[in-house]
Design an enzyme around this catalytic site. Structure first.
Site, short mmCIF file in Angstrom:
data_model
loop_
_atom_site.label_atom_id
_atom_site.label_comp_id
_atom_site.label_asym_id
_atom_site.label_seq_id
_atom_site.Cartn_x
_atom_site.Cartn_y
_atom_site.Cartn_z
N ARG A 1 57.03 29.15 75.18
CA ARG A 1 56.94 28.52 76.59
C ARG A 1 55.95 29.40 77.44
NH1 ARG A 1 63.05 26.00 77.86
NH2 ARG A 1 63.12 24.45 76.13
N LYS B 1 75.58 17.44 66.95
CA LYS B 1 76.25 16.27 67.71
C LYS B 1 75.55 15.12 67.80
CE LYS B 1 79.50 19.18 70.40
NZ LYS B 1 79.91 19.40 71.83
N GLY C 1 65.85 19.02 76.83
CA GLY C 1 66.43 17.86 77.15
C GLY C 1 65.50 16.89 77.89
#
Length: 388
Positions: A34, A196, A370
């Protein structure tokens, strides 16, 4: 979006929101992807005669300074990459002390503010904090795509107060991910892993009608296997997502592919005893921690003729070398595609592709995490909207 070509920066102080939320261990940055991704924007601003003031968050401090979340380790990495000194402002970003420390910053110089989440008003998009941050600069550049899904003071709050534009990374990310939603070349294959189903369900539901194949791995696979009646032993799963998994398998039966075999372990540990078993026959007391060799071959074969590929989430517990084989096999298969548009999205996926040594062979590696997923869910991101 407004871009750097729309912004006059010569002899101006430009406040740049970057995403330096990087993994740090024992005071050392473990993955500088990043930081490296922010260089084109910083270099361009410096070349055009600006003084550059960088701000970022790191981790999740609880409303105040915490030493483990200080950005000091990033300064050394950034200075080495830029090959110039970087002034580190250790005071809280919105404090009078921080403003004073920047008062003599000249064109061609770079400063990095302390973690913006040390300010309690950051995540609340507090107007007063946004005003104090905006007062540090004459213009604002948003280059933190990884934070573009947050309506925070240092993202959309400052943008409303200063002449603004998207940095090169923001522009690149939005265009690259947009290709996955707007007329992607086919065959189009998506690979989804991670722990998940609930973390990825919105992006799965938004992409399934658009894709030709969805390959599922990682911990979420066991929820689907249990939903169809398989024995998964002690493998991670979500009982509250079983009905959803059944519905998706019925509605998109021809698209969804699940692992057929797994590397099972007798405990969650790097030195656990292991054996390869069918995914729906995992013995009691054992848990699946990686896709098995047969599944690796199947998934590699499923990718062979793909023209567009999106991969988010590892195929197993890749942090343990013994259970990294599936993730590495998928990385090699994606990287080996000729003439395909390939995108890697999500923090763990980025770490996995970097560890595999295949990062330079994919079309785009998203720094978004996200934000990447929310864009692919079809959501409007506050940071992107603020740049329009």
């Amino acid at each position: 979006m407004k871009t750097l070509k729309d912004l006059e920066v010569k002899n101006k102080r430009v406040l740049v929101r970057v995403d330096y939320n990087v993994p740090i261990k024992d005071g050392v940055v473990q993955d500088a992807t990043r930081v490296d991704a922010s260089l084109p924007t910083i270099d361009t601003l410096l070349d055009e005669g600006a003084a550059v003031i960088l701000m970022s968050h790191l981790g999740r401090p609880k409303g105040g300074p915490e030493d483990k979340y200080r950005l000091a380790p990033v300064v050394e990495v950034l200075a080495a990459l830029l090959q110039r000194d970087v002034r580190y402002v250790r005071d809280n970003p919105g404090s009078p002390e921080a403003a004073e420390a920047l008062s003599d910053l000249k064109p061609g110089e770079v400063a990095l503010l302390e973690n913006v989440r040390f300010e309690p008003g950051e995540e609340k998009n507090d107007p007063e904090l946004a005003r104090r941050l905006a007062a540090l600069g004459d213009a604002f550049v948003l280059d933190a795509f990884g934070s573009a899904h947050r309506a925070h003071a240092s993202v959309s709050g400052v943008a409303a107060l200063l002449p603004h534009a998207a940095g090169f990374l923001m522009e690149k990310e939005v265009r690259a991910l947009g290709r996955l939603l707007e007329s992607p070349e086919r065959p189009y294959v998506v690979i989804v892993g991670g722990a998940k189903v609930s973390d990825k369900i919105k992006v799965i539901e938004n992409l399934l009608p658009r894709v030709d194949k969805l390959l599922i791995g990682g911990g979420m696979a066991y929820t689907f296997v249990k939903a169809r009646g398989g024995r998964i032993g002690e493998s991670i799963h979500e009982d509250d997502q079983l009905d959803l998994a059944r519905r998706l398998m019925e509605e998109f039966a021809g698209k969804i592919e699940l692992p057929t075999d797994v590397v099972a372990a007798d405990r969650f540990a790097e030195d656990a005893d292991t054996k390869v078993v069918p995914i729906d026959e995992i013995p009691d007391g054992w848990q699946g921690l990686d896709i098995g060799p047969a599944t690796r071959e199947r998934y590699a074969a499923a990718l062979q003729d793909a023209k567009t590929v999106f991969w988010n989430g590892p195929m197993g517990v890749f942090e343990f070398e013994k259970f990294a084989g599936g993730t590495n096999a998928v990385a090699a298969a994606v990287a080996g595609l000729e003439g395909a548009y390939t995108v890697i999205g999500g923090g763990d996926s980025v770490s996995a592709i970097n560890r595999s040594g295949q990062a330079d062979r994919v079309s785009h590696i998203s720094t978004g995490g996200g934000a990447s997923l929310e864009l692919l869910e079809g959501q409007a991101l506050p940071g992107v909207e603020a740049m329009k």
